[in-house]
Enzyme design. Structure first.
Site, PDB file in Angstrom:
ATOM      1  N   LYS A  31       0.740  -1.259  -0.122  1.00 10.84           N
ATOM      2  CA  LYS A  31      -0.187  -0.076  -0.028  1.00 10.84           C
ATOM      3  C   LYS A  31       0.923   1.263  -0.094  1.00 10.84           C
ATOM      4  O   LYS A  31       0.678   2.299  -0.600  1.00 10.84           O
ATOM      5  CB  LYS A  31      -1.071  -0.075   1.120  1.00 10.84           C
ATOM      6  CG  LYS A  31      -0.259   0.277   2.639  1.00 10.84           C
ATOM      7  CD  LYS A  31      -1.328   0.155   3.604  1.00 10.84           C
ATOM      8  CE  LYS A  31      -0.666   0.334   5.067  1.00 10.84           C
ATOM      9  NZ  LYS A  31      -0.069   1.595   5.205  1.00 10.84           N
ATOM     10  N   THR A  32       1.998   1.307   0.584  1.00 12.58           N
ATOM     11  CA  THR A  32       2.608   2.538   0.708  1.00 12.58           C
ATOM     12  C   THR A  32       3.458   2.687  -0.451  1.00 12.58           C
ATOM     13  O   THR A  32       3.546   3.856  -1.266  1.00 12.58           O
ATOM     14  CB  THR A  32       4.025   2.378   1.970  1.00 12.58           C
ATOM     15  OG1 THR A  32       3.462   1.856   3.104  1.00 12.58           O
ATOM     16  CG2 THR A  32       4.903   3.529   1.933  1.00 12.58           C
ATOM     17  N   ASP A 217      -3.715   7.519   4.970  1.00 15.57           N
ATOM     18  CA  ASP A 217      -3.468   6.224   5.395  1.00 15.57           C
ATOM     19  C   ASP A 217      -3.842   5.556   6.501  1.00 15.57           C
ATOM     20  O   ASP A 217      -4.437   6.462   7.295  1.00 15.57           O
ATOM     21  CB  ASP A 217      -1.826   6.221   5.504  1.00 15.57           C
ATOM     22  CG  ASP A 217      -1.206   4.808   5.141  1.00 15.57           C
ATOM     23  OD1 ASP A 217      -1.914   4.145   4.506  1.00 15.57           O
ATOM     24  OD2 ASP A 217      -0.059   4.559   5.439  1.00 15.57           O
ATOM     25  N   GLU A 218      -4.126   4.431   6.502  1.00 13.36           N
ATOM     26  CA  GLU A 218      -4.524   3.644   7.640  1.00 13.36           C
ATOM     27  C   GLU A 218      -5.980   4.095   8.074  1.00 13.36           C
ATOM     28  O   GLU A 218      -6.323   4.574   9.122  1.00 13.36           O
ATOM     29  CB  GLU A 218      -3.655   3.575   8.763  1.00 13.36           C
ATOM     30  CG  GLU A 218      -2.310   3.216   8.604  1.00 13.36           C
ATOM     31  CD  GLU A 218      -2.122   1.587   8.609  1.00 13.36           C
ATOM     32  OE1 GLU A 218      -3.326   0.906   8.590  1.00 13.36           O
ATOM     33  OE2 GLU A 218      -1.032   1.023   8.034  1.00 13.36           O
ATOM     34  N   GLN A 248      -7.914  -4.903   9.584  1.00  8.94           N
ATOM     35  CA  GLN A 248      -6.823  -4.535  10.258  1.00  8.94           C
ATOM     36  C   GLN A 248      -7.197  -3.321  11.429  1.00  8.94           C
ATOM     37  O   GLN A 248      -6.340  -2.951  11.921  1.00  8.94           O
ATOM     38  CB  GLN A 248      -5.585  -4.191   9.671  1.00  8.94           C
ATOM     39  CG  GLN A 248      -4.984  -5.441   9.021  1.00  8.94           C
ATOM     40  CD  GLN A 248      -3.593  -5.053   8.207  1.00  8.94           C
ATOM     41  OE1 GLN A 248      -2.744  -5.009   8.985  1.00  8.94           O
ATOM     42  NE2 GLN A 248      -3.587  -4.822   7.119  1.00  8.94           N
ATOM     43  N   ARG A 597       1.813 -10.736  10.350  1.00 10.17           N
ATOM     44  CA  ARG A 597       2.986 -10.283  10.597  1.00 10.17           C
ATOM     45  C   ARG A 597       4.136 -11.083  10.009  1.00 10.17           C
ATOM     46  O   ARG A 597       5.218 -10.730   9.924  1.00 10.17           O
ATOM     47  CB  ARG A 597       3.367  -9.953  12.073  1.00 10.17           C
ATOM     48  CG  ARG A 597       2.323  -8.933  12.824  1.00 10.17           C
ATOM     49  CD  ARG A 597       2.293  -7.612  11.799  1.00 10.17           C
ATOM     50  NE  ARG A 597       1.107  -7.513  11.007  1.00 10.17           N
ATOM     51  CZ  ARG A 597       0.832  -6.926   9.819  1.00 10.17           C
ATOM     52  NH1 ARG A 597       1.593  -5.719   9.838  1.00 10.17           N
ATOM     53  NH2 ARG A 597      -0.345  -6.905   9.148  1.00 10.17           N
TER      54      ARG A 597
END
Length: 751
Positions: A31-32, A217-218, A248, A597
């Site tokens: 995503k980044t 973002d997020e 998430q 993770r």
């Protein structure tokens, strides 16, 4: 810049530049990279950098994004605003906060400062700290501000009993103290910006014209105030691109509202929705497990992670006798990884609560495995560092009473608590800042104390003058010397004093580093940077030790080897979540975050007997373990692998149809369990095809069954027939429960 390096969905996101865009980015889906290319593409298409705003949740993420954009476009992008919600709001407030009654030199109070003000409030109001714990009040203040409620509005929504009235009184005192001290807490940074926008439309219009392209973002972690901030800014341009993953969303307990991302298409019916589902982090088996677990949640957007990577190793599941045996197994595996020359920096042990780390730490020390507990005492939270910060804050904002009372007798200068209390009372009577009375002392102060206070006042005046004449790093060095902060540890011959002195030197180094790297080299800018730094921002890139942390702290990180300890009912999922569906769904999202993770290997463990919080418990294995298909798991038992074919049964995931979730009116509280009860969609286990109203024929006393929430149990009795059939089940951890058989979420398991 070459967009062809992106996968098809990433490329679509980078090329969709106009209108509202929702990018649903699964864990490890790049995503980044995607949002960076989108911003770079905007600049390539002729959008000026100063028209672009990108909001992140850590300063580290903002810096990384800015560096990437600059490398892609090959030009200066300093005029682009990339930062956290709080840092962006600070920039806005430093320019215009005087319009709402504050000075531009306002101080930002951290949690410790808030606690001090709340304790002062309790003392002034003669309320008992034991009955009204300051931590609880601080949490309620934060919750009220997240929901944009004033103290009076909060009280109207409270039970309005005597205790609520007391909390309301403390809230009002707290707000008055901060206003008088020209101070804001973190939540105020957003609220005051919103107040500025609403009360002064020309300011809002200025930023609407300035930021014609906004990125968040997020987005799943935004609260109501952040949501409102974004909506106000983009109301005219409608060029809003949000990136996030509802799977998430794990911060509901601190105000994050999952409805913001789930309702995006209701807010913007013309929104373009792009799903990033290709994962570049984990093996296929790990992703399969994550997909199977999260599929049991009903309040989510449909997506499934996939990868081109190999299946990888199976997930290893260990059944320990107790918590020490569990910790010993984890140490054994880590020792094997070390022998195989795996990096300790790529190993993390995750757990649900901080208390679980104690036994793990003891076992790591015995095994000689270097480790660090992530989320321990932060550098800027250490006493000696906070003392230094208090001096700096006071010379920039003399109205900051909290900082003044912290350092008026630090180092010791014969100004006791009784003297400080007398000064505070005098300041209240005269309606003056505490700083002002230092030069006009009341007669009640003793001559010895007056002499010490006078010397302290002269010191502050000297520092205030030096602040405007010395470069930042030189001023910080001077302050540490002039105040005696360094000297108090230099004369003390102890290891603790040496450590504290080293921390002050590190603090001076931080000021020098800031001076070298920042365009704005003022003391005010340095203090602002310190106030906004987060624990994640200070994480080392390649620590040579195993990282221990809670599952909440692990979000946004990744490791080759991940251990998830304490996979037991009542621990993970937590006891509070077991009977509340919305809390259970957030716990399951937390499990999904933990699983994703892991890049190469995932280890799960539970203990059949555990001592925690000074109590011995016998917990059933976590519900989440039952949601991972057995084909993905390699079970291990003390002394070796569990012999086949005794394989633990696993629940199959629910296939969720497309649906439109309704979350009620805009004014309702965050988290809506009732809204997740969707007619026609059964939660939990999929109904067996053979089931009908005659389900009582399927079960008889003695049968082993698996329940959606309570785990494994034994049928005790079946009564009635058809729709009136009832079943009584004895569960190991929850005792005997009775259910309506036609709707009970149970399946029979073979023994």
């Amino acid at each position: 810049m070459n967009l062809s390096v992106l996968n098809p969905m990433q490329k679509k996101a980078a090329e969709t530049l106009e209108g509202p865009v929702l990018i649903l980015a699964g864990a490890g889906s790049g995503k980044t990279r995607t949002i960076t290319y989108r911003i770079a593409n905007l600049i390539e298409q002729g959008v000026a950098p100063w028209h672009i705003l990108a909001l992140t949740f850590t300063n580290k993420a903002a810096r990384e994004m800015k560096d990437r954009v600059q490398r892609l476009v090959g030009s200066d992008v300093d005029e682009m605003w990339l930062g956290t919600f709080h840092s962006v709001c600070v920039r806005i407030l430093r320019r215009d906060i005087e319009k709402i009654g504050y000075q531009r030199s306002f101080t930002i109070y951290d949690e410790d400062d808030q606690q001090r003000v709340i304790k002062d409030a309790l003392k002034a109001l003669h309320y008992d700290e034991k009955q009204l714990p300051p931590r609880e009040i601080r949490a309620k203040i934060g919750d009220a501000k997240n929901k944009m409620l004033s103290p009076d509005e909060w009280f109207q929504e409270s039970p309005r009993d005597y205790r609520s009235q007391q909390i309301h009184d403390v809230m009002r005192y707290y707000e008055e103290r901060l206003k008088n001290a020209n101070a804001l807490d973190f939540d105020d940074l957003l609220l005051c910006t919103l107040q500025l926008f609403v009360e002064h439309p020309p300011v809002l219009d200025y930023y609407r014209q300035k930021f014609t392209y906004v990125h968040v973002d997020e987005y799943q972690d935004t609260n109501q105030a952040q949501y409102t901030f974004v909506r106000l800014l983009t109301q005219n341009s409608r060029n809003l691109c949000v990136v996030g993953d509802d799977d998430q969303s794990i911060y509901g307990w601190r105000g994050a509202d999952i409805r913001n991302i789930l309702d995006f298409e209701q807010d913007f019916p013309d929104a373009t929705v792009i799903k990033l589902e290709q994962n570049y982090r984990s093996t296929a088996n790990i992703l399969d497990a994550a997909n199977q677990v999260i599929a049991h949640n009903t309040g989510r957007k449909e997506k499934a992670l996939w990868t081109d990577e190999d299946e990888g190793e199976k997930i290893r599941l260990y059944s320990a006798g107790d918590e020490r045996e569990e910790a010993a197994w984890i140490c054994t595996i880590i020792r094997k990884l070390q022998k195989a020359e795996k990096s300790l920096a790529e190993i993390a042990v995750l757990y649900r609560t901080h208390a679980q780390s104690r036994v793990l730490e003891e076992m790591f020390m015995r095994a000689g495995i270097p480790y660090r507990v992530f989320g321990g005492t932060k550098f800027y939270d250490r006493k000696e560092v906070k003392d230094a910060l208090a001096y700096l804050r006071l010379v920039t904002n003399p109205a900051d009473d909290v900082s003044l009372t912290r350092i008026i007798n630090t180092p010791k200068r014969s100004i006791g608590d009784t003297t400080v209390t007398a000064l505070q009372e005098y300041a209240r009577e005269e309606e003056l800042p505490l700083f002002s009375v230092l030069s006009d002392l009341p007669d009640t102060i003793s001559s010895r104390a007056k002499k010490s206070i006078s010397a302290f006042s002269m010191l502050l005046m000297k520092l205030t003058m030096l602040k405007d004449t010395l470069p930042l790093s030189e001023f910080v060095d001077t302050m540490l010397s002039e105040t005696g902060l360094k000297a108090q540890f230099e004369i003390e011959d102890s290891e603790e004093a040496q450590t504290r002195l080293e921390n002050l030197m590190e603090f001076a180094g931080a000021a020098k580093e800031f001076e070298q790297q920042s365009q704005d080299k003022t003391l005010e800018a340095f203090l602002e940077n310190v106030s906004l730094v987060t624990d994640l921002d200070r994480q080392e890139d390649a620590p040579q030790y195993v990282t221990l942390m809670t599952l909440h702290s692990a979000k946004g990180l990744e490791y080759d080897d991940v251990f998830m300890a304490g996979m037991e009912e009542g621990i993970f999922p937590s006891m509070r979540s077991i009977t509340e569906e919305n809390k259970m769904e957030e716990e399951r999202r937390l499990c999904y975050v933990g699983i994703t993770r892991a890049k190469k290997r995932l280890y799960l463990s539970f203990a059949r007997r555990r001592m925690l919080y000074n109590q011995i418990t016998h917990n059933a294995p976590s519900l989440f373990l039952k949601e991972i298909p057995g084909r993905l798991i390699q079970e291990e038992w003390p002394g070796g692998a569990r012999p086949a074919p005794a394989q633990r049964p696993m629940a199959q995931p629910v296939s969720q149809p497309a649906r439109n979730l309704s979350f009620g009116t805009p004014g309702m509280a965050a988290g809506c369990p009732a809204a997740l009860n969707i007619p026609g969609v059964q939660k939990g286990f999929a109904p067996s095809p053979a089931r009908s109203l005659q389900t009582n024929a399927l079960f008889k006393p003695g049968d082993k069954v698996l329940h959606r929430k309570f785990g494994e149990g034994t049928v005790q009795q079946v009564t009635g027939s058809g729709a009136d059939a009832r079943i009584m089940i004895a569960f190991t951890a929850y005792g005997t429960r009775e259910f309506s058989l036609s709707i009970a979420p149970i399946v029979k398991i073979d023994t």
